[in-house]
Design a protein around this motif. Sequence first.
Motif, short mmCIF file in Angstrom:
data_model
loop_
_atom_site.label_atom_id
_atom_site.label_comp_id
_atom_site.label_asym_id
_atom_site.label_seq_id
_atom_site.Cartn_x
_atom_site.Cartn_y
_atom_site.Cartn_z
N TYR A 22 1.10 -1.32 -0.46
CA TYR A 22 -0.08 -0.11 -0.39
C TYR A 22 1.03 1.11 0.27
CZ TYR A 22 -4.27 2.57 0.83
OH TYR A 22 -5.57 3.68 1.04
N ALA A 23 1.89 0.92 0.63
CA ALA A 23 2.95 2.59 0.37
C ALA A 23 3.25 2.71 -0.56
CB ALA A 23 3.69 2.33 2.06
N LEU A 24 4.01 1.62 -1.64
CA LEU A 24 4.67 1.59 -2.46
C LEU A 24 2.70 2.18 -3.71
CD1 LEU A 24 5.80 -1.33 -3.18
CD2 LEU A 24 7.34 1.06 -3.12
N LYS B 184 2.71 5.84 -2.98
CA LYS B 184 3.95 6.47 -2.36
C LYS B 184 3.66 7.39 -0.93
CE LYS B 184 4.52 5.31 -6.95
NZ LYS B 184 4.41 4.46 -6.81
N GLN B 185 4.40 7.01 -0.29
CA GLN B 185 3.94 7.77 1.27
C GLN B 185 4.76 6.36 1.73
OE1 GLN B 185 0.17 9.34 3.05
NE2 GLN B 185 -0.82 7.52 1.52
N ASP B 186 5.54 7.25 2.59
CA ASP B 186 6.66 6.85 4.18
C ASP B 186 6.05 5.89 4.08
OD1 ASP B 186 8.49 8.25 2.84
OD2 ASP B 186 8.51 9.69 4.47
N GLY C 96 11.25 6.23 -3.54
CA GLY C 96 11.67 7.34 -3.21
C GLY C 96 10.93 7.63 -1.61
N ILE C 97 10.81 6.27 -1.34
CA ILE C 97 9.51 6.20 0.03
C ILE C 97 10.65 5.46 1.17
CG2 ILE C 97 7.47 6.67 -0.65
CD1 ILE C 97 7.33 3.52 -0.84
N GLU C 98 10.36 5.91 2.04
CA GLU C 98 10.82 4.87 3.38
C GLU C 98 10.18 4.39 4.55
OE1 GLU C 98 13.70 6.45 7.45
OE2 GLU C 98 11.94 8.05 6.33
N TYR C 99 11.15 3.23 5.15
CA TYR C 99 10.24 2.52 5.87
C TYR C 99 11.03 2.85 7.20
CZ TYR C 99 9.15 -1.47 9.21
OH TYR C 99 9.07 -1.91 10.21
#
Length: 473
Positions: free
Chosen positions: A197-199, A202-204, A241-244
Amino acid sequence: MAKIKMTTPIVEMDGDEMTRILWKMIKEDLLEPYIDLNTEYYDLGLEHRNETNDQVTVDSANATKKYKVAVKCATITPNAARMEEYDLKEMWKSPNGTIRAILDGTVFRAPIVVKGIEPCVKSWKKPITIARHAYGDVYKGSEMKIPGAGKVELVYTAEDGTQTRELVHEFTGAGIVQGMHNVNESIESFARSCFNYALDTKQDLWFATKDTISKKYDHTFKDIFQEIYDAEYDEKFKAAGIEYFYTLIDDAVARVMKSEGGFIWACKNYDGDVMSDMVSSAFGSLAMMTSVLVSPEGYYEYEAAHGTVQRHYYKHLKGEETSTNSVATIFAWSGALRKRGELDGNKELMEFADRLEKRGEIEPVHQIVQRIQTETFGSIAVGVCNENDTSGRGQELAKIHSVDFTFFHRIDADKINFHFCLIIILQRFKRIAVLSVQREKRNFADILFQSSGNLRVRMQNGTIQVHIRFFFT
Protein backbone atom coordinates in the motif's frame (compact mmCIF):
# COMPACT_ATOMS: atom_id res chain seq x y z
CA MET A 1 -25.96 10.89 -22.14
CA ALA A 2 -24.68 7.31 -22.44
CA LYS A 3 -24.01 5.57 -19.14
CA ILE A 4 -20.52 4.37 -18.23
CA LYS A 5 -20.20 0.63 -18.73
CA MET A 6 -18.68 -1.81 -16.23
CA THR A 7 -17.23 -5.12 -17.47
CA THR A 8 -16.63 -6.73 -14.07
CA PRO A 9 -18.96 -6.58 -11.04
CA ILE A 10 -18.20 -4.97 -7.72
CA VAL A 11 -19.31 -6.98 -4.69
CA GLU A 12 -21.97 -4.86 -2.99
CA MET A 13 -22.58 -5.49 0.72
CA ASP A 14 -25.68 -3.68 1.97
CA GLY A 15 -25.99 -2.81 5.65
CA ASP A 16 -28.16 -1.52 8.48
CA GLU A 17 -30.14 1.41 9.81
CA MET A 18 -29.46 4.97 8.65
CA THR A 19 -26.49 4.05 6.52
CA ARG A 20 -28.73 1.62 4.62
CA ILE A 21 -31.04 4.54 3.83
CA LEU A 22 -28.09 6.63 2.63
CA TRP A 23 -26.77 3.68 0.62
CA LYS A 24 -29.96 3.55 -1.46
CA MET A 25 -30.01 7.31 -1.97
CA ILE A 26 -26.38 7.43 -3.10
CA LYS A 27 -27.00 4.71 -5.66
CA GLU A 28 -30.19 6.27 -6.99
CA ASP A 29 -29.01 9.89 -7.09
CA LEU A 30 -25.25 9.78 -7.66
CA LEU A 31 -24.41 6.49 -9.37
CA GLU A 32 -27.21 4.88 -11.37
CA PRO A 33 -28.00 7.97 -13.52
CA TYR A 34 -24.41 7.89 -14.84
CA ILE A 35 -23.15 4.30 -14.54
CA ASP A 36 -24.55 1.05 -15.81
CA LEU A 37 -23.88 -0.20 -12.31
CA ASN A 38 -22.72 -3.82 -12.24
CA THR A 39 -22.70 -5.31 -8.74
CA GLU A 40 -23.10 -8.72 -7.13
CA TYR A 41 -25.44 -7.89 -4.26
CA TYR A 42 -25.32 -9.32 -0.73
CA ASP A 43 -27.68 -8.14 2.01
CA LEU A 44 -25.64 -7.94 5.21
CA GLY A 45 -28.47 -6.31 7.12
CA LEU A 46 -28.77 -7.92 10.55
CA GLU A 47 -32.17 -9.48 9.84
CA HIS A 48 -30.88 -11.26 6.73
CA ARG A 49 -27.69 -12.35 8.48
CA ASN A 50 -29.92 -13.88 11.14
CA GLU A 51 -32.07 -15.64 8.52
CA THR A 52 -29.00 -17.15 6.84
CA ASN A 53 -27.16 -17.98 10.09
CA ASP A 54 -24.55 -15.42 8.96
CA GLN A 55 -23.73 -17.47 5.85
CA VAL A 56 -24.37 -14.38 3.71
CA THR A 57 -21.35 -12.69 5.30
CA VAL A 58 -19.10 -15.62 4.41
CA ASP A 59 -20.53 -15.68 0.88
CA SER A 60 -19.86 -11.97 0.38
CA ALA A 61 -16.24 -12.37 1.48
CA ASN A 62 -15.72 -15.31 -0.88
CA ALA A 63 -17.27 -13.27 -3.71
CA THR A 64 -14.72 -10.56 -2.97
CA LYS A 65 -11.98 -13.12 -3.52
CA LYS A 66 -13.52 -13.83 -6.92
CA TYR A 67 -14.07 -10.26 -8.13
CA LYS A 68 -11.25 -8.53 -6.18
CA VAL A 69 -13.25 -5.36 -5.30
CA ALA A 70 -16.08 -4.86 -2.79
CA VAL A 71 -17.93 -1.93 -1.25
CA LYS A 72 -19.60 -2.36 2.13
CA CYS A 73 -22.27 -0.42 3.99
CA ALA A 74 -22.00 -0.05 7.77
CA THR A 75 -23.48 -2.99 9.69
CA ILE A 76 -24.67 -3.77 13.22
CA THR A 77 -22.50 -5.91 15.45
CA PRO A 78 -25.15 -7.22 17.88
CA ASN A 79 -24.97 -6.95 21.65
CA ALA A 80 -27.49 -8.13 24.25
CA ALA A 81 -29.88 -5.26 23.50
CA ARG A 82 -29.78 -6.00 19.77
CA MET A 83 -30.44 -9.69 20.48
CA GLU A 84 -33.78 -8.73 21.97
CA GLU A 85 -34.58 -5.94 19.49
CA TYR A 86 -34.09 -8.16 16.42
CA ASP A 87 -35.09 -11.48 18.04
CA LEU A 88 -31.78 -13.03 16.97
CA LYS A 89 -30.97 -16.73 17.04
CA GLU A 90 -27.58 -15.93 18.53
CA MET A 91 -25.24 -12.99 19.05
CA TRP A 92 -23.64 -13.02 15.58
CA LYS A 93 -20.03 -11.97 15.22
CA SER A 94 -18.91 -8.70 13.68
CA PRO A 95 -19.30 -8.90 9.88
CA ASN A 96 -16.13 -6.86 9.54
CA GLY A 97 -14.22 -9.35 11.68
CA THR A 98 -15.51 -12.29 9.63
CA ILE A 99 -14.65 -10.61 6.33
CA ARG A 100 -11.19 -9.57 7.53
CA ALA A 101 -10.43 -13.10 8.70
CA ILE A 102 -11.44 -14.60 5.33
CA LEU A 103 -9.63 -12.02 3.20
CA ASP A 104 -6.64 -11.85 5.59
CA GLY A 105 -6.49 -8.13 5.02
CA THR A 106 -5.23 -4.96 6.64
CA VAL A 107 -7.53 -1.98 7.26
CA PHE A 108 -6.23 1.38 6.03
CA ARG A 109 -8.07 4.45 7.30
CA ALA A 110 -7.38 8.00 6.16
CA PRO A 111 -9.17 11.31 6.79
CA ILE A 112 -10.98 13.19 4.04
CA VAL A 113 -9.25 16.56 4.15
CA VAL A 114 -11.17 19.72 3.27
CA LYS A 115 -9.85 23.24 3.12
CA GLY A 116 -11.27 25.43 5.85
CA ILE A 117 -11.73 22.56 8.29
CA GLU A 118 -8.30 22.43 9.85
CA PRO A 119 -6.95 19.56 12.01
CA CYS A 120 -6.84 20.12 15.75
CA VAL A 121 -3.11 19.36 15.58
CA LYS A 122 -1.77 22.52 13.93
CA SER A 123 1.32 20.88 12.44
CA TRP A 124 -0.72 18.34 10.42
CA LYS A 125 -0.89 19.45 6.79
CA LYS A 126 -1.49 16.11 5.05
CA PRO A 127 -3.65 13.07 5.84
CA ILE A 128 -2.27 10.39 8.17
CA THR A 129 -3.30 6.88 7.11
CA ILE A 130 -3.68 4.30 9.89
CA ALA A 131 -2.91 0.70 8.90
CA ARG A 132 -4.51 -1.56 11.49
CA HIS A 133 -3.61 -5.23 11.77
CA ALA A 134 -7.05 -6.78 11.81
CA TYR A 135 -6.31 -10.11 13.47
CA GLY A 136 -5.68 -11.45 16.95
CA ASP A 137 -4.37 -9.75 20.08
CA VAL A 138 -7.05 -8.74 22.59
CA TYR A 139 -9.79 -9.17 19.96
CA LYS A 140 -9.18 -12.91 19.91
CA GLY A 141 -8.19 -13.10 23.57
CA SER A 142 -9.33 -15.39 26.36
CA GLU A 143 -10.04 -13.98 29.79
CA MET A 144 -10.60 -15.32 33.26
CA LYS A 145 -11.57 -13.91 36.63
CA ILE A 146 -9.33 -15.32 39.33
CA PRO A 147 -11.38 -15.95 42.50
CA GLY A 148 -8.49 -16.24 44.93
CA ALA A 149 -4.92 -17.31 45.62
CA GLY A 150 -3.32 -19.62 43.06
CA LYS A 151 -1.00 -19.90 40.09
CA VAL A 152 -1.70 -18.99 36.45
CA GLU A 153 0.49 -20.46 33.71
CA LEU A 154 0.73 -20.39 29.94
CA VAL A 155 0.89 -23.96 28.68
CA TYR A 156 1.82 -24.98 25.11
CA THR A 157 1.11 -28.61 24.27
CA ALA A 158 2.88 -29.75 21.09
CA GLU A 159 1.39 -32.32 18.71
CA ASP A 160 3.63 -35.01 20.25
CA GLY A 161 2.24 -34.21 23.71
CA THR A 162 5.29 -32.42 25.14
CA GLN A 163 4.51 -29.30 27.12
CA THR A 164 6.17 -25.93 27.63
CA ARG A 165 5.09 -23.83 30.60
CA GLU A 166 5.54 -20.16 31.43
CA LEU A 167 4.43 -18.65 34.74
CA VAL A 168 2.07 -15.73 34.32
CA HIS A 169 1.49 -14.81 37.96
CA GLU A 170 1.29 -16.20 41.48
CA PHE A 171 -1.98 -14.76 42.81
CA THR A 172 -2.33 -14.11 46.53
CA GLY A 173 -5.92 -12.95 46.13
CA ALA A 174 -8.62 -12.28 43.56
CA GLY A 175 -7.64 -10.83 40.20
CA ILE A 176 -8.00 -11.12 36.44
CA VAL A 177 -5.94 -12.67 33.66
CA GLN A 178 -5.96 -12.44 29.87
CA GLY A 179 -4.33 -14.55 27.20
CA MET A 180 -3.94 -13.42 23.60
CA HIS A 181 -2.21 -14.67 20.49
CA ASN A 182 -1.16 -13.98 16.94
CA VAL A 183 0.22 -16.11 14.13
CA ASN A 184 3.27 -15.49 11.95
CA GLU A 185 1.30 -16.00 8.75
CA SER A 186 -1.08 -13.15 9.60
CA ILE A 187 1.74 -10.84 10.67
CA GLU A 188 3.53 -11.55 7.38
CA SER A 189 0.36 -10.71 5.42
CA PHE A 190 -0.01 -7.52 7.47
CA ALA A 191 3.56 -6.50 6.66
CA ARG A 192 3.22 -7.16 2.92
CA SER A 193 -0.14 -5.33 2.76
CA CYS A 194 1.47 -2.29 4.39
CA PHE A 195 4.54 -2.34 2.15
CA ASN A 196 2.41 -2.76 -0.99
CA TYR A 197 0.00 0.00 0.00
CA ALA A 198 2.92 2.35 0.70
CA LEU A 199 4.26 1.66 -2.79
CA ASP A 200 0.79 2.12 -4.33
CA THR A 201 0.25 5.48 -2.62
CA LYS A 202 3.93 6.62 -2.66
CA GLN A 203 3.94 7.32 1.08
CA ASP A 204 6.48 6.63 3.82
CA LEU A 205 5.57 3.75 6.14
CA TRP A 206 5.99 3.91 9.92
CA PHE A 207 5.62 0.89 12.19
CA ALA A 208 5.69 0.85 15.98
CA THR A 209 5.34 -1.65 18.82
CA LYS A 210 6.66 -1.89 22.39
CA ASP A 211 9.38 -4.48 21.75
CA THR A 212 11.54 -3.24 24.64
CA ILE A 213 8.87 -4.48 27.07
CA SER A 214 7.26 -7.28 25.05
CA LYS A 215 10.48 -9.00 24.05
CA LYS A 216 8.80 -12.00 22.40
CA TYR A 217 5.31 -10.94 21.34
CA ASP A 218 5.92 -7.40 20.02
CA HIS A 219 9.51 -8.18 19.07
CA THR A 220 8.22 -10.87 16.69
CA PHE A 221 6.16 -8.23 14.88
CA LYS A 222 9.23 -6.02 14.57
CA ASP A 223 11.44 -8.88 13.33
CA ILE A 224 8.96 -10.12 10.72
CA PHE A 225 8.46 -6.63 9.30
CA GLN A 226 12.20 -6.05 9.06
CA GLU A 227 12.94 -9.46 7.51
CA ILE A 228 10.29 -9.01 4.82
CA TYR A 229 11.34 -5.44 4.11
CA ASP A 230 15.02 -6.36 3.72
CA ALA A 231 14.27 -9.38 1.51
CA GLU A 232 11.45 -8.05 -0.68
CA TYR A 233 10.94 -4.29 -0.48
CA ASP A 234 14.17 -2.43 0.27
CA GLU A 235 15.06 -1.79 -3.36
CA LYS A 236 11.45 -1.04 -4.33
CA PHE A 237 11.14 1.59 -1.59
CA LYS A 238 14.42 3.24 -2.59
CA ALA A 239 13.34 3.31 -6.25
CA ALA A 240 10.02 4.91 -5.22
CA GLY A 241 11.78 7.46 -3.02
CA ILE A 242 9.92 6.43 0.13
CA GLU A 243 11.10 5.18 3.53
CA TYR A 244 10.26 2.40 6.00
CA PHE A 245 10.76 3.55 9.58
CA TYR A 246 10.43 1.56 12.83
CA THR A 247 10.25 3.01 16.32
CA LEU A 248 8.66 2.37 19.71
CA ILE A 249 4.94 3.09 19.97
CA ASP A 250 5.36 5.89 22.54
CA ASP A 251 8.05 7.54 20.41
CA ALA A 252 5.80 7.18 17.34
CA VAL A 253 2.96 9.01 19.11
CA ALA A 254 5.30 11.86 20.04
CA ARG A 255 6.65 12.07 16.48
CA VAL A 256 3.18 11.94 14.93
CA MET A 257 1.99 14.90 16.99
CA LYS A 258 4.86 17.03 15.64
CA SER A 259 4.78 15.76 12.06
CA GLU A 260 3.17 17.27 8.98
CA GLY A 261 1.39 13.98 8.18
CA GLY A 262 1.42 12.44 4.73
CA PHE A 263 2.51 8.92 5.77
CA ILE A 264 1.11 5.51 6.68
CA TRP A 265 1.26 4.51 10.34
CA ALA A 266 1.11 0.73 10.75
CA CYS A 267 -0.26 -0.39 14.12
CA LYS A 268 -1.05 -3.62 15.88
CA ASN A 269 -4.74 -4.39 16.29
CA TYR A 270 -5.52 -2.51 19.51
CA ASP A 271 -3.17 0.40 18.75
CA GLY A 272 -4.79 0.80 15.34
CA ASP A 273 -8.28 0.75 16.83
CA VAL A 274 -7.40 3.59 19.21
CA MET A 275 -5.18 5.67 16.94
CA SER A 276 -7.60 5.64 14.00
CA ASP A 277 -10.25 7.25 16.22
CA MET A 278 -7.73 9.79 17.46
CA VAL A 279 -6.67 10.73 13.93
CA SER A 280 -10.25 10.88 12.64
CA SER A 281 -11.35 13.08 15.53
CA ALA A 282 -8.39 15.41 15.07
CA PHE A 283 -9.15 15.81 11.36
CA GLY A 284 -12.93 16.14 11.81
CA SER A 285 -14.87 12.98 12.63
CA LEU A 286 -15.35 9.33 11.64
CA ALA A 287 -17.91 10.61 9.14
CA MET A 288 -14.93 12.12 7.32
CA MET A 289 -12.76 8.98 7.31
CA THR A 290 -12.17 6.54 4.46
CA SER A 291 -11.57 2.87 5.17
CA VAL A 292 -10.26 0.15 2.85
CA LEU A 293 -9.37 -3.45 3.62
CA VAL A 294 -6.37 -4.51 1.52
CA SER A 295 -5.20 -8.10 1.19
CA PRO A 296 -1.71 -9.08 -0.02
CA GLU A 297 -3.50 -11.29 -2.57
CA GLY A 298 -4.97 -8.16 -4.16
CA TYR A 299 -8.48 -8.04 -2.64
CA TYR A 300 -9.95 -4.61 -1.80
CA GLU A 301 -13.01 -3.88 0.35
CA TYR A 302 -14.07 -0.23 0.76
CA GLU A 303 -16.38 1.08 3.48
CA ALA A 304 -17.09 4.08 5.68
CA ALA A 305 -15.18 4.10 8.95
CA HIS A 306 -18.25 4.90 11.05
CA GLY A 307 -21.21 2.88 12.28
CA THR A 308 -24.89 2.63 11.33
CA VAL A 309 -26.00 5.93 12.98
CA GLN A 310 -28.62 4.26 15.15
CA ARG A 311 -29.96 7.42 16.77
CA HIS A 312 -30.73 9.05 13.41
CA TYR A 313 -32.38 5.86 12.17
CA TYR A 314 -34.82 5.81 15.08
CA LYS A 315 -35.70 9.44 14.33
CA HIS A 316 -36.12 8.55 10.65
CA LEU A 317 -38.56 5.75 11.55
CA LYS A 318 -40.65 8.30 13.47
CA GLY A 319 -40.74 10.56 10.43
CA GLU A 320 -38.52 13.15 12.07
CA GLU A 321 -35.91 15.22 10.26
CA THR A 322 -32.36 13.84 10.39
CA SER A 323 -28.97 15.19 9.38
CA THR A 324 -26.64 12.28 8.65
CA ASN A 325 -23.25 12.90 7.06
CA SER A 326 -22.94 10.66 4.00
CA VAL A 327 -19.49 11.76 2.85
CA ALA A 328 -17.54 8.69 4.01
CA THR A 329 -20.10 6.36 2.41
CA ILE A 330 -19.85 8.28 -0.87
CA PHE A 331 -16.06 7.95 -0.72
CA ALA A 332 -16.41 4.20 -0.13
CA TRP A 333 -18.28 3.94 -3.43
CA SER A 334 -15.85 6.22 -5.26
CA GLY A 335 -12.87 4.23 -3.96
CA ALA A 336 -14.37 0.93 -5.09
CA LEU A 337 -15.32 2.32 -8.50
CA ARG A 338 -11.85 3.76 -9.01
CA LYS A 339 -10.17 0.48 -8.08
CA ARG A 340 -12.56 -1.45 -10.36
CA GLY A 341 -11.70 0.92 -13.18
CA GLU A 342 -7.98 0.59 -12.45
CA LEU A 343 -8.06 -3.21 -12.50
CA ASP A 344 -10.22 -3.32 -15.65
CA GLY A 345 -8.43 -0.52 -17.49
CA ASN A 346 -11.69 1.48 -17.48
CA LYS A 347 -10.47 5.09 -17.59
CA GLU A 348 -13.99 6.49 -17.84
CA LEU A 349 -15.01 4.81 -14.59
CA MET A 350 -11.88 6.08 -12.83
CA GLU A 351 -12.56 9.64 -13.98
CA PHE A 352 -16.14 9.41 -12.74
CA ALA A 353 -14.87 8.34 -9.30
CA ASP A 354 -12.53 11.33 -9.29
CA ARG A 355 -15.40 13.68 -10.16
CA LEU A 356 -17.51 12.17 -7.39
CA GLU A 357 -14.87 13.23 -4.89
CA LYS A 358 -13.90 16.38 -6.77
CA ARG A 359 -12.87 19.17 -4.48
CA GLY A 360 -14.56 21.68 -6.78
CA GLU A 361 -17.92 20.47 -5.52
CA ILE A 362 -17.04 21.49 -1.97
CA GLU A 363 -15.04 24.62 -2.77
CA PRO A 364 -17.95 26.98 -1.93
CA VAL A 365 -18.04 25.42 1.53
CA HIS A 366 -14.33 26.03 1.92
CA GLN A 367 -14.88 29.70 1.16
CA ILE A 368 -17.84 29.96 3.51
CA VAL A 369 -16.12 28.21 6.40
CA GLN A 370 -13.04 30.36 5.93
CA ARG A 371 -15.18 33.47 5.87
CA ILE A 372 -16.87 32.56 9.14
CA GLN A 373 -13.65 31.31 10.75
CA THR A 374 -11.61 34.39 9.84
CA GLU A 375 -14.16 36.51 11.64
CA THR A 376 -13.52 34.34 14.74
CA PHE A 377 -17.26 34.41 15.32
CA GLY A 378 -16.83 37.82 16.95
CA SER A 379 -18.49 39.73 14.13
CA ILE A 380 -20.51 38.69 11.13
CA ALA A 381 -18.63 38.48 7.85
CA VAL A 382 -19.53 40.65 4.89
CA GLY A 383 -22.46 39.16 2.99
CA VAL A 384 -23.72 37.20 5.99
CA CYS A 385 -26.67 38.56 7.92
CA ASN A 386 -27.58 37.74 11.46
CA GLU A 387 -31.32 37.43 11.96
CA ASN A 388 -31.06 38.63 15.57
CA ASP A 389 -28.82 41.62 14.89
CA THR A 390 -30.11 44.30 12.54
CA SER A 391 -26.70 45.94 12.43
CA GLY A 392 -25.12 42.65 11.37
CA ARG A 393 -21.89 43.52 13.16
CA GLY A 394 -20.01 42.96 16.37
CA GLN A 395 -22.25 40.52 18.22
CA GLU A 396 -20.59 37.91 20.39
CA LEU A 397 -20.96 34.22 19.60
CA ALA A 398 -22.89 33.56 22.78
CA LYS A 399 -25.61 35.95 21.61
CA ILE A 400 -25.87 34.68 18.05
CA HIS A 401 -28.71 32.26 17.39
CA SER A 402 -28.15 31.80 13.66
CA VAL A 403 -26.57 33.30 10.57
CA ASP A 404 -27.79 33.27 6.99
CA PHE A 405 -25.65 33.45 3.88
CA THR A 406 -26.03 33.12 0.14
CA PHE A 407 -23.53 31.90 -2.44
CA PHE A 408 -23.49 31.11 -6.14
CA HIS A 409 -22.03 28.13 -7.95
CA ARG A 410 -21.94 27.08 -11.60
CA ILE A 411 -22.16 23.41 -12.51
CA ASP A 412 -22.06 21.08 -15.50
CA ALA A 413 -24.91 18.61 -15.05
CA ASP A 414 -23.78 16.61 -18.08
CA LYS A 415 -20.88 15.31 -16.03
CA ILE A 416 -22.44 14.64 -12.67
CA ASN A 417 -25.27 15.74 -10.43
CA PHE A 418 -24.54 18.96 -8.65
CA HIS A 419 -23.12 17.46 -5.51
CA PHE A 420 -21.27 19.47 -2.98
CA CYS A 421 -20.72 18.36 0.55
CA LEU A 422 -21.39 20.79 3.33
CA ILE A 423 -18.57 19.38 5.34
CA ILE A 424 -19.18 21.51 8.37
CA ILE A 425 -17.82 19.33 11.11
CA LEU A 426 -17.73 22.32 13.41
CA GLN A 427 -19.49 21.35 16.58
CA ARG A 428 -20.66 24.92 16.97
CA PHE A 429 -23.52 24.12 14.60
CA LYS A 430 -26.36 21.97 15.84
CA ARG A 431 -28.32 21.94 12.58
CA ILE A 432 -28.45 23.56 9.17
CA ALA A 433 -31.61 24.60 7.37
CA VAL A 434 -31.90 25.14 3.63
CA LEU A 435 -34.03 28.24 3.17
CA SER A 436 -34.11 28.40 -0.60
CA VAL A 437 -32.38 27.23 -3.73
CA GLN A 438 -32.97 29.27 -6.86
CA ARG A 439 -31.88 29.10 -10.47
CA GLU A 440 -31.99 32.35 -12.42
CA LYS A 441 -34.45 33.88 -9.94
CA ARG A 442 -36.85 30.93 -10.16
CA ASN A 443 -37.44 28.59 -7.21
CA PHE A 444 -35.85 25.24 -7.87
CA ALA A 445 -37.34 22.03 -6.49
CA ASP A 446 -35.96 18.56 -5.83
CA ILE A 447 -33.72 19.50 -2.95
CA LEU A 448 -32.27 16.72 -0.83
CA PHE A 449 -30.66 17.94 2.35
CA GLN A 450 -28.95 15.22 4.31
CA SER A 451 -26.52 16.43 6.87
CA SER A 452 -24.21 18.80 8.58
CA GLY A 453 -22.74 17.18 6.14
CA ASN A 454 -24.42 17.05 2.91
CA LEU A 455 -26.60 18.89 0.43
CA ARG A 456 -27.46 17.63 -3.03
CA VAL A 457 -29.42 19.54 -5.64
CA ARG A 458 -30.53 17.96 -8.92
CA MET A 459 -30.79 20.46 -11.77
CA GLN A 460 -29.87 21.45 -15.32
CA ASN A 461 -26.76 23.34 -16.38
CA GLY A 462 -26.62 26.81 -14.98
CA THR A 463 -25.80 28.95 -12.03
CA ILE A 464 -27.71 28.42 -8.82
CA GLN A 465 -28.16 30.56 -5.79
CA VAL A 466 -28.11 28.70 -2.48
CA HIS A 467 -29.36 30.30 0.71
CA ILE A 468 -28.50 28.44 3.90
CA ARG A 469 -29.05 29.19 7.57
CA PHE A 470 -26.66 27.96 10.27
CA PHE A 471 -27.98 27.47 13.78
CA PHE A 472 -25.41 27.70 16.53
CA THR A 473 -25.41 25.48 19.60
